[in-house]
Design a protein around this motif. Sequence first.
Motif, PDB file in Angstrom:
ATOM      1  N   MET A 127      -3.335   3.809  -4.415  1.00  0.00           N
ATOM      2  CA  MET A 127      -3.635   2.403  -4.167  1.00  0.00           C
ATOM      3  C   MET A 127      -3.287   2.051  -2.728  1.00  0.00           C
ATOM      4  N   ALA A 128      -4.116   1.212  -2.134  1.00  0.00           N
ATOM      5  CA  ALA A 128      -3.850   0.708  -0.786  1.00  0.00           C
ATOM      6  C   ALA A 128      -4.472  -0.677  -0.667  1.00  0.00           C
ATOM      7  N   PRO A 129      -3.829  -1.567   0.091  1.00  0.00           N
ATOM      8  CA  PRO A 129      -4.448  -2.887   0.319  1.00  0.00           C
ATOM      9  C   PRO A 129      -5.809  -2.717   0.987  1.00  0.00           C
ATOM     10  N   ALA A 136      -9.516   0.037   4.000  1.00  0.00           N
ATOM     11  CA  ALA A 136      -8.051   0.014   3.916  1.00  0.00           C
ATOM     12  C   ALA A 136      -7.488  -0.834   5.056  1.00  0.00           C
ATOM     13  N   VAL A 137      -6.417  -1.571   4.763  1.00  0.00           N
ATOM     14  CA  VAL A 137      -5.765  -2.422   5.754  1.00  0.00           C
ATOM     15  C   VAL A 137      -4.364  -1.876   6.009  1.00  0.00           C
ATOM     16  N   ALA A 141      -2.205  -4.398  10.908  1.00  0.00           N
ATOM     17  CA  ALA A 141      -3.420  -5.213  10.944  1.00  0.00           C
ATOM     18  C   ALA A 141      -3.248  -6.514  10.162  1.00  0.00           C
ATOM     19  N   THR A 142      -2.019  -6.815   9.761  1.00  0.00           N
ATOM     20  CA  THR A 142      -1.749  -8.036   9.003  1.00  0.00           C
ATOM     21  C   THR A 142      -0.671  -8.850   9.702  1.00  0.00           C
TER      22      THR A 142
END
Length: 149
Positions: A127-129, A136-137, A141-142
């Motif tokens: 799983m990845a945001p 994928a983030v 990058a957030t």
Amino acid sequence: MPRRKPTHDEPCPVARAVDSVGDRWSLLIVRNAFDGMRRFSDFQRSLGVARNILSDRLRKLVEAGILATQPASDGSAYQEYVLTAQGDSLFPVVVALRQWGEQHLFQRGEPHSVLIDKRTGKPLPYMAPRSKEGSAVAPQATEVRKVPQ
């Protein structure tokens, strides 16, 4: 040991979530509930936790709306603990913790339990945001937009 300040008025969602499920026993209870465990005695036997601590964590999880109690499905006088919709929504959190543990806490080839998709018989993919577009983030990058104080 001094009790920590409750975070019910904290503007950070992570702090509030950790206040609800952020200790070892609470997360392991939720994990076991996902595995189908429902009875106090089964949780106690599986976790090896003291009865008073288990009782306290179960009570807090019920108060938080993560678990609910219901009469035992076998008609006995016991009660069972079942995940609520709010509790079910913790599944991605438990999966993410599991996958982080698999990635960082086991030596290559060291045996560990594996979470399998019942439909395919295969382990769940990592799983990845993801962005709305599906890419994928990465953390860099957030940004968190904090509540003005």
